[in-house]
Design an enzyme around this catalytic site. Structure first.
Site, PDB file in Angstrom:
ATOM      1  N   HIS A 157       6.901 -10.247   2.862  1.00  0.00           N
ATOM      2  CA  HIS A 157       5.855  -9.459   3.308  1.00  0.00           C
ATOM      3  C   HIS A 157       4.634 -10.084   4.078  1.00  0.00           C
ATOM      4  CE1 HIS A 157       7.192  -5.887   0.532  1.00  0.00           C
ATOM      5  NE2 HIS A 157       7.124  -7.047  -0.245  1.00  0.00           N
ATOM      6  N   ASN A 187       5.288  -1.089 -10.466  1.00  0.00           N
ATOM      7  CA  ASN A 187       5.899  -0.401  -9.020  1.00  0.00           C
ATOM      8  C   ASN A 187       7.484   0.021  -8.302  1.00  0.00           C
ATOM      9  OD1 ASN A 187       5.599  -1.319  -6.135  1.00  0.00           O
ATOM     10  ND2 ASN A 187       7.558  -2.718  -6.453  1.00  0.00           N
ATOM     11  N   LYS A 222      11.703  -8.683 -10.279  1.00  0.00           N
ATOM     12  CA  LYS A 222      11.091  -7.953 -10.792  1.00  0.00           C
ATOM     13  C   LYS A 222      11.778  -6.825 -11.822  1.00  0.00           C
ATOM     14  CE  LYS A 222       8.570  -7.404  -7.202  1.00  0.00           C
ATOM     15  NZ  LYS A 222       9.696  -8.358  -5.936  1.00  0.00           N
TER      16      LYS A 222
END
Length: 456
Positions: free
Chosen positions: A188, A142, A119
């Site tokens: 996650h 982020n 990302k």
């Protein structure tokens, strides 16, 4: 959206929460800050708020702070099943987030990037390509600073490029004009519990697109490819392994963009400055996103040919006594560490550790046996990592790599220095989060760099 006089509770005072508080107060909202930590543990963030007129409710997340609000805005790290948030929804109080509010207020088109890996590099690449194409660009989400603080500077002629985590996407009811899912692997799961729930959160980046929007997806990744069925927009695939009739792919050593029967060469992958096959994938994705946002081939080529990477991702730190040191602190999952080990020239001494995500380490152990001279396990996950490597060595009947377990990061680096010889590379690539000892991977990476350079 008129926020003046609105009673808004911000749950979670971290990086995003502090920016949100400043924004809301500037627009006349009546703000309550709710955080389960005591004020003594929040001094860094409270100092950024200063003397702003807010109500501080800390030490617990209290139901009364949310059920009496006109709106509740939740920071990404806050679990959505927190009792105060459940109660707010039961009382009909809208529960939203900084990211969702930003989408509602942003006048500029947005490019969004999510995925388990790649990302940050992809987001940064796209921002640089759009700048090279002459656009005014704001990069955030982020990474970097929250952009809600900069809304007054963003116009309809600007472009916004956001890295979006699964946590940021959970509450979204809008999608970017141009969006990508780089890849999806288990991550996650302490928060999402299942891969299906994690993937479902990721899908929000394309789920709410319009027909004239663009979804850039990875043909080589099963779940990214399957996301095509969830986007109402135009789908553009990229692939390292398949020659696509439409999309971005490799033709021999060349990155090629194909559209409506026309093929344009972008760059030979031998001219990329980024290391590793995973960065070829990132470059393909960034090419699709930039072209989808209207940039020209020339801008893509100029950036891909000179871009050397982002901080904390295979970042060269120093060469000392013939030993190279790399900071890969952003590698918070086994897949990211595998990518680092396969990209760097050896012999390798890798520092792994931190707080475990309780993901499978079998694949990582296999790659470590093949690529590493030594593995130094540190932090909370040290024993788990040491056990994974030791089990793999026993199973395969081999003695290498050397495995050591130590305490904190400074001890890991000290042990690496003791083992290293000229020609070796020492890389911090933790395969774990930083939360046992640091606020985030950035703080961990900065600490590693200081430790390395202090010995220069």
């Amino acid at each position: 959206m008129d926020l003046a006089g609105k009673r808004i509770t911000v749950v979670g005072l971290a990086r995003e929460g502090t920016a949100l508080v400043r924004f809301l107060v500037a627009r006349g909202a009546d703000v309550t800050i709710s955080d389960h930590k005591p004020a003594t543990a929040l001094q860094e963030y409270l100092s950024r708020i200063g003397e702003l007129p807010v109500r501080l409710s800390v030490g617990a997340n209290r139901v009364e702070d949310t059920i009496g609000a006109d709106m509740v805005l939740v920071s990404p790290g806050v679990p959505r099943q927190l009792p105060c948030l459940v109660a707010a929804r039961e009382h009909g109080v809208p529960v939203s987030s900084e990211t969702r509010l930003f989408f509602e207020l942003c006048p500029a088109p947005i490019v969004g990037v999510t995925g388990s890996n790649g990302k940050t590099t992809t987001t940064t690449l796209v921002g640089e390509i759009l700048r090279a194409a002459g656009r005014q660009v704001f990069v955030g989400g982020n990474i970097g600073l929250p952009l809600i603080d900069q809304l007054d500077l963003i116009t309809a002629e600007s472009w916004v490029v956001l890295e979006l985590s699964s946590f940021q996407l959970e509450l979204m009811n809008a999608s970017p004009h141009v969006a990508a899912i780089t890849n999806v692997t288990p991550n996650h799961l302490d928060r999402h519990v299942t891969l299906e729930a994690y993937f479902d959160a990721k899908l929000n980046i394309v789920r709410h697109q319009k027909p004239d929007d663009v979804a850039v997806l990875n043909w080589d990744d099963r779940l990214s490819r399957e996301a095509a069925a969830h986007s109402p927009g135009r789908v553009v695939f990229h692939s390292q392994t398949t020659g696509l009739d439409e999309g971005v792919c490799l033709d021999g050593q060349w990155i090629v963009a194909r559209c409506n029967g026309d093929a344009q060469r972008v760059l030979s992958i031998t001219d990329l400055k980024l290391l590793g096959r995973h960065n070829v994938e990132n470059s393909l994705c960034a090419t699709g996103l930039a072209l989808g946002a209207g940039a020209g081939i020339e801008a893509v080529t100029s950036v891909l040919s000179c871009f050397t990477g982002v901080e904390h991702r295979l970042e060269p730190v120093a060469e000392q006594n013939g030993v190279r040191f790399y900071n890969d602190s952003i590698a918070t999952s086994p897949e990211r560490t595998i990518a680092a080990l396969e990209a760097l020239p050896g012999p390798l001494i890798v520092l792994m550790g931190g707080r475990s995500k309780h993901l499978s380490l079998e694949g990582l152990a296999d790659v470590a046996l093949r690529t590493c001279k030594a593995v130094i396990a540190f932090g909370e996950a040290g024993a788990e990592l040491e056990q994974a490597i030791s089990t793999a060595k026993r199973t395969r009947g081999v003695d290498a790599p050397l495995t050591r377990r130590v305490g904190p990061l400074d001890e890991a680096l000290e042990e690496a220095r003791r083992l290293a010889q000229p020609g070796d590379a020492v890389v911090l690539s933790p395969a774990c989060t930083s939360f046992d000892a640091f606020v985030d991977f950035e703080e961990r990476g900065q600490a590693f760099k200081r430790l390395v350079l202090d010995q220069a």
